[in-house]
Design a protein around this motif. Structure first.
Motif, PDB file in Angstrom:
ATOM      1  N   GLY A  40       0.780  -1.218   0.000  1.00 28.85           N
ATOM      2  CA  GLY A  40       0.000   0.000   0.000  1.00 28.85           C
ATOM      3  C   GLY A  40       0.818   1.278   0.000  1.00 28.85           C
ATOM      4  N   GLN A  41       2.081   1.188  -0.371  1.00 21.66           N
ATOM      5  CA  GLN A  41       2.948   2.357  -0.328  1.00 21.66           C
ATOM      6  C   GLN A  41       3.157   3.012  -1.682  1.00 21.66           C
ATOM      7  OE1 GLN A  41       6.424   0.635   1.428  1.00 21.66           O
ATOM      8  NE2 GLN A  41       5.593   0.698   3.493  1.00 21.66           N
ATOM      9  N   LEU A  42       2.543   2.490  -2.711  1.00 15.31           N
ATOM     10  CA  LEU A  42       2.697   3.029  -4.058  1.00 15.31           C
ATOM     11  C   LEU A  42       1.301   3.289  -4.610  1.00 15.31           C
ATOM     12  CD1 LEU A  42       4.924   3.623  -6.213  1.00 15.31           C
ATOM     13  CD2 LEU A  42       4.499   1.344  -7.096  1.00 15.31           C
ATOM     14  N   HIS A  43       0.800   4.491  -4.373  1.00 18.62           N
ATOM     15  CA  HIS A  43      -0.569   4.821  -4.767  1.00 18.62           C
ATOM     16  C   HIS A  43      -0.597   5.951  -5.779  1.00 18.62           C
ATOM     17  CE1 HIS A  43      -2.696   2.315  -1.907  1.00 18.62           C
ATOM     18  NE2 HIS A  43      -1.943   2.766  -0.931  1.00 18.62           N
ATOM     19  N   ALA A  44      -1.377   5.761  -6.822  1.00 17.51           N
ATOM     20  CA  ALA A  44      -1.557   6.807  -7.824  1.00 17.51           C
ATOM     21  C   ALA A  44      -2.229   8.028  -7.193  1.00 17.51           C
ATOM     22  CB  ALA A  44      -2.382   6.287  -8.989  1.00 17.51           C
ATOM     23  N   GLU A  45      -3.112   7.782  -6.186  1.00 21.99           N
ATOM     24  CA  GLU A  45      -3.800   8.897  -5.520  1.00 21.99           C
ATOM     25  C   GLU A  45      -2.819   9.837  -4.829  1.00 21.99           C
ATOM     26  OE1 GLU A  45      -4.803   5.423  -3.645  1.00 21.99           O
ATOM     27  OE2 GLU A  45      -5.094   5.324  -5.795  1.00 21.99           O
ATOM     28  N   LYS A  46      -1.675   9.325  -4.467  1.00 25.52           N
ATOM     29  CA  LYS A  46      -0.642  10.131  -3.821  1.00 25.52           C
ATOM     30  C   LYS A  46       0.258  10.813  -4.852  1.00 25.52           C
ATOM     31  CE  LYS A  46      -0.307   7.179   0.276  1.00 25.52           C
ATOM     32  NZ  LYS A  46       0.575   6.317   1.069  1.00 25.52           N
ATOM     33  N   GLY A  47      -0.073  10.612  -6.118  1.00 22.22           N
ATOM     34  CA  GLY A  47       0.721  11.211  -7.180  1.00 22.22           C
ATOM     35  C   GLY A  47       1.937  10.390  -7.572  1.00 22.22           C
ATOM     36  N   LEU A  48       2.013   9.176  -7.076  1.00 26.55           N
ATOM     37  CA  LEU A  48       3.157   8.327  -7.391  1.00 26.55           C
ATOM     38  C   LEU A  48       2.921   7.580  -8.699  1.00 26.55           C
ATOM     39  CD1 LEU A  48       3.793   6.884  -3.817  1.00 26.55           C
ATOM     40  CD2 LEU A  48       5.073   8.677  -4.981  1.00 26.55           C
ATOM     41  N   PRO A  49       3.971   7.401  -9.492  1.00 31.59           N
ATOM     42  CA  PRO A  49       3.806   6.671 -10.753  1.00 31.59           C
ATOM     43  C   PRO A  49       3.547   5.184 -10.495  1.00 31.59           C
ATOM     44  CG  PRO A  49       6.102   7.353 -10.443  1.00 31.59           C
ATOM     45  CD  PRO A  49       5.321   7.904  -9.293  1.00 31.59           C
ATOM     46  N   THR A  50       2.919   4.545 -11.473  1.00 33.72           N
ATOM     47  CA  THR A  50       2.637   3.107 -11.371  1.00 33.72           C
ATOM     48  C   THR A  50       3.928   2.308 -11.526  1.00 33.72           C
ATOM     49  OG1 THR A  50       2.297   2.836 -13.747  1.00 33.72           O
ATOM     50  CG2 THR A  50       0.345   3.436 -12.408  1.00 33.72           C
TER      51      THR A  50
END
Length: 187
Positions: A163-173
């Motif tokens: 759960g540390q890589l979220h698009a909602e947080k602006g992080l790339p896929t």
């Protein structure tokens, strides 16, 4: 389908539904619709059954990678497509992904699983070699490039699963990160 293959498929389904703890020889026999003793006739223990599940998944991935490699796509696209297939596998079958890529002692004890793993890695390395020939990756050792790409992908898969890589947080896929990494390597 043979009883052995039916048992392997039943174990894979149990892994998908309840994780590794759901896979017992008795539960697999029940899920396969055979006697609770039938799995013991085909597998010496639970680890042998899990190794067979992992080997079957690796064989499927290897076939997919060979098909990708045989396609008319550009080498870089082929490599990213194969990496995408691994990412999709991690999302669709997380317990089986962890079994295939996160159980080194299982592989050490099972020569068939080691052979399947080696064949799968050989396909990835062939894709890396194609990229090197097309100047889409640097002229570095193939094993090193493949290791770096796979390590990055596995790390990103783990971050996403936790759960540390979220698009909602602006992080790339994961896919975007891997495309960037391959592009950086090609500079």
């Amino acid at each position: 389908m043979s009883t052995r293959n039916t048992l392997i498929q039943a174990a894979a389904n149990l892994l998908d539904e309840g994780g590794e703890q759901a896979v017992t020889l008795r539960a697999v026999g029940h899920a396969a619709g055979v006697s609770h003793n039938a799995p013991y006739k085909h597998f010496t223990n639970r680890d042998a059954l899990l190794a067979a599940v992992a080997a079957a998944d690796l064989e499927t991935l290897t076939t997919n990678f060979a098909d990708i490699r045989g396609s008319e796509q550009a080498p870089k696209v082929k490599l990213l497509t194969a990496i995408g297939a691994l990412i999709a596998f991690s999302r669709l079958r997380p317990s089986r992904y962890r079994l295939v890529f996160g159980a080194p002692t299982l592989a050490q004890k099972n020569p068939d699983l080691q052979a399947c793993s080696s064949a799968c890695l050989a396909e990835i390395m062939a894709l890396v070699d194609e990229c090197k020939c097309a100047k889409a990756l640097p002229n570095a050792p193939t094993k090193s490039l493949a290791s770096l790409l796979l390590a990055a992908m596995h790390g990103l898969v783990l971050l996403e699963a936790q759960g540390q890589l979220h698009a909602e947080k602006g992080l790339p896929t994961i896919e975007e990160n891997m495309a960037l990494l391959v592009s950086l390597f090609s500079r």
